[in-house]
Design a protein around this motif. Structure first.
Motif, PDB file in Angstrom:
ATOM      1  N   VAL A  50      47.381  22.324  38.329  1.00  7.76           N
ATOM      2  CA  VAL A  50      47.059  23.646  38.870  1.00  7.76           C
ATOM      3  C   VAL A  50      46.188  24.364  37.849  1.00  7.76           C
ATOM      4  CG1 VAL A  50      47.949  25.838  39.724  1.00  7.76           C
ATOM      5  CG2 VAL A  50      49.247  23.737  40.121  1.00  7.76           C
ATOM      6  N   LEU A  51      44.987  24.769  38.283  1.00  6.55           N
ATOM      7  CA  LEU A  51      44.050  25.493  37.431  1.00  6.55           C
ATOM      8  C   LEU A  51      43.953  26.939  37.890  1.00  6.55           C
ATOM      9  CD1 LEU A  51      41.084  22.945  37.394  1.00  6.55           C
ATOM     10  CD2 LEU A  51      42.801  23.261  35.620  1.00  6.55           C
ATOM     11  N   MET A  52      43.641  27.839  36.955  1.00  7.02           N
ATOM     12  CA  MET A  52      43.407  29.247  37.280  1.00  7.02           C
ATOM     13  C   MET A  52      42.053  29.636  36.697  1.00  7.02           C
ATOM     14  SD  MET A  52      45.738  32.577  36.441  1.00  7.02           S
ATOM     15  CE  MET A  52      45.725  32.258  34.690  1.00  7.02           C
ATOM     16  N   ASP A  53      41.190  30.276  37.508  1.00  2.00           N
ATOM     17  CA  ASP A  53      39.878  30.664  37.018  1.00  2.00           C
ATOM     18  C   ASP A  53      39.911  32.079  36.437  1.00  2.00           C
ATOM     19  OD1 ASP A  53      39.828  32.418  39.171  1.00  2.00           O
ATOM     20  OD2 ASP A  53      38.218  31.407  40.231  1.00  2.00           O
ATOM     21  N   ALA A  54      38.757  32.576  36.008  1.00  2.00           N
ATOM     22  CA  ALA A  54      38.673  33.887  35.361  1.00  2.00           C
ATOM     23  C   ALA A  54      39.035  35.030  36.305  1.00  2.00           C
ATOM     24  CB  ALA A  54      37.262  34.103  34.807  1.00  2.00           C
ATOM     25  N   ARG A  55      38.995  34.783  37.607  1.00  9.31           N
ATOM     26  CA  ARG A  55      39.378  35.818  38.590  1.00  9.31           C
ATOM     27  C   ARG A  55      40.806  35.627  39.069  1.00  9.31           C
ATOM     28  NH1 ARG A  55      33.798  36.139  42.033  1.00  9.31           N
ATOM     29  NH2 ARG A  55      32.553  36.851  40.286  1.00  9.31           N
ATOM     30  N   TRP A  56      41.583  34.789  38.385  1.00 13.31           N
ATOM     31  CA  TRP A  56      43.000  34.565  38.645  1.00 13.31           C
ATOM     32  C   TRP A  56      43.266  33.837  39.956  1.00 13.31           C
ATOM     33  CZ3 TRP A  56      45.267  35.466  34.182  1.00 13.31           C
ATOM     34  CH2 TRP A  56      44.664  36.385  33.324  1.00 13.31           C
ATOM     35  N   HIS A  57      42.262  33.099  40.467  1.00 12.93           N
ATOM     36  CA  HIS A  57      42.464  32.272  41.648  1.00 12.93           C
ATOM     37  C   HIS A  57      43.043  30.936  41.203  1.00 12.93           C
ATOM     38  CE1 HIS A  57      39.004  34.796  43.284  1.00 12.93           C
ATOM     39  NE2 HIS A  57      40.098  35.187  43.893  1.00 12.93           N
ATOM     40  N   LEU A  58      43.934  30.372  42.010  1.00 15.69           N
ATOM     41  CA  LEU A  58      44.563  29.091  41.694  1.00 15.69           C
ATOM     42  C   LEU A  58      43.974  27.991  42.554  1.00 15.69           C
ATOM     43  CD1 LEU A  58      48.304  30.181  41.541  1.00 15.69           C
ATOM     44  CD2 LEU A  58      46.765  29.807  39.633  1.00 15.69           C
ATOM     45  N   ILE A  59      43.883  26.795  41.984  1.00 20.56           N
ATOM     46  CA  ILE A  59      43.448  25.627  42.734  1.00 20.56           C
ATOM     47  C   ILE A  59      44.272  24.438  42.250  1.00 20.56           C
ATOM     48  CG2 ILE A  59      41.591  25.060  41.127  1.00 20.56           C
ATOM     49  CD1 ILE A  59      39.998  24.015  43.557  1.00 20.56           C
ATOM     50  N   ILE A  60      44.658  23.581  43.195  1.00 18.72           N
ATOM     51  CA  ILE A  60      45.403  22.369  42.864  1.00 18.72           C
ATOM     52  C   ILE A  60      44.421  21.204  42.908  1.00 18.72           C
ATOM     53  CG2 ILE A  60      47.266  20.814  43.541  1.00 18.72           C
ATOM     54  CD1 ILE A  60      48.625  23.258  44.834  1.00 18.72           C
ATOM     55  N   VAL A  61      44.375  20.453  41.816  1.00 18.64           N
ATOM     56  CA  VAL A  61      43.454  19.332  41.691  1.00 18.64           C
ATOM     57  C   VAL A  61      44.272  18.054  41.596  1.00 18.64           C
ATOM     58  CG1 VAL A  61      41.638  18.307  40.281  1.00 18.64           C
ATOM     59  CG2 VAL A  61      41.821  20.798  40.451  1.00 18.64           C
TER      60      VAL A  61
END
Length: 154
Positions: free
Chosen positions: A131-142
């Protein structure tokens, strides 16, 4: 902070953007975090466990279903600097565009790893979800396949 009830204590953590997440300590950790964490103070929490919270949202002021578990491995440090993302080239793909890509497409993204699942054997290949989080606090599962990729995330 919610008052302690037997063997667990709930905290509401707020990040610098105002986003909230529920944090829970259990058992022997209740006293430790009750002493360490003071309302209104800023901290960096390391080695926490992220997971879904399937509890009722009716009485919570949080618009998502994730929670943080504070464990005996969790480290608490005073917050002395703003979390920084290093500058990245413009060719990195934003998270909202990753979902639109066809299956098994390679993309370059930038984010902080907030959770890693253990390695699994799927068929005869290794697999891990991150699970990654970007600079805008959005989450993505890779999903990461093969032992070559998985070795880099151990």
């Amino acid at each position: 902070m919610e008052p302690r009830y037997h063997d667990k204590q709930h905290f509401i953590l707020v990040d610098t953007t105002g986003s909230k997440i529920e944090a829970i300590s259990y058992g022997n950790n209740v006293h430790r975090f009750d002493t360490l964490l003071q309302q209104g103070c800023k901290y960096i929490l390391k080695d926490v466990v992220f997971g879904p919270n399937w509890g009722d949202l009716e009485f919570r002021n949080i618009g998502h279903r994730f929670e943080v578990t504070l464990t005996r491995k969790t480290r608490v440090e005073p917050y002395t600097f703003r979390l920084q993302f290093s500058p990245c080239p413009k060719h990195l793909m934003p998270f909202h565009e990753v979902i639109r890509q066809p299956n098994k497409t390679f993309v370059d993204v930038m984010g902080i790893v907030v959770h890693m699942e253990p390695l699994e054997h799927v068929g005869n290949r290794l697999y891990r979800e991150v699970v990654l989080m970007d600079a805008r606090w959005h989450l993505i599962i890779v999903g990461i396949w093969s032992d070559l990729f998985c070795r880099n995330f151990q």
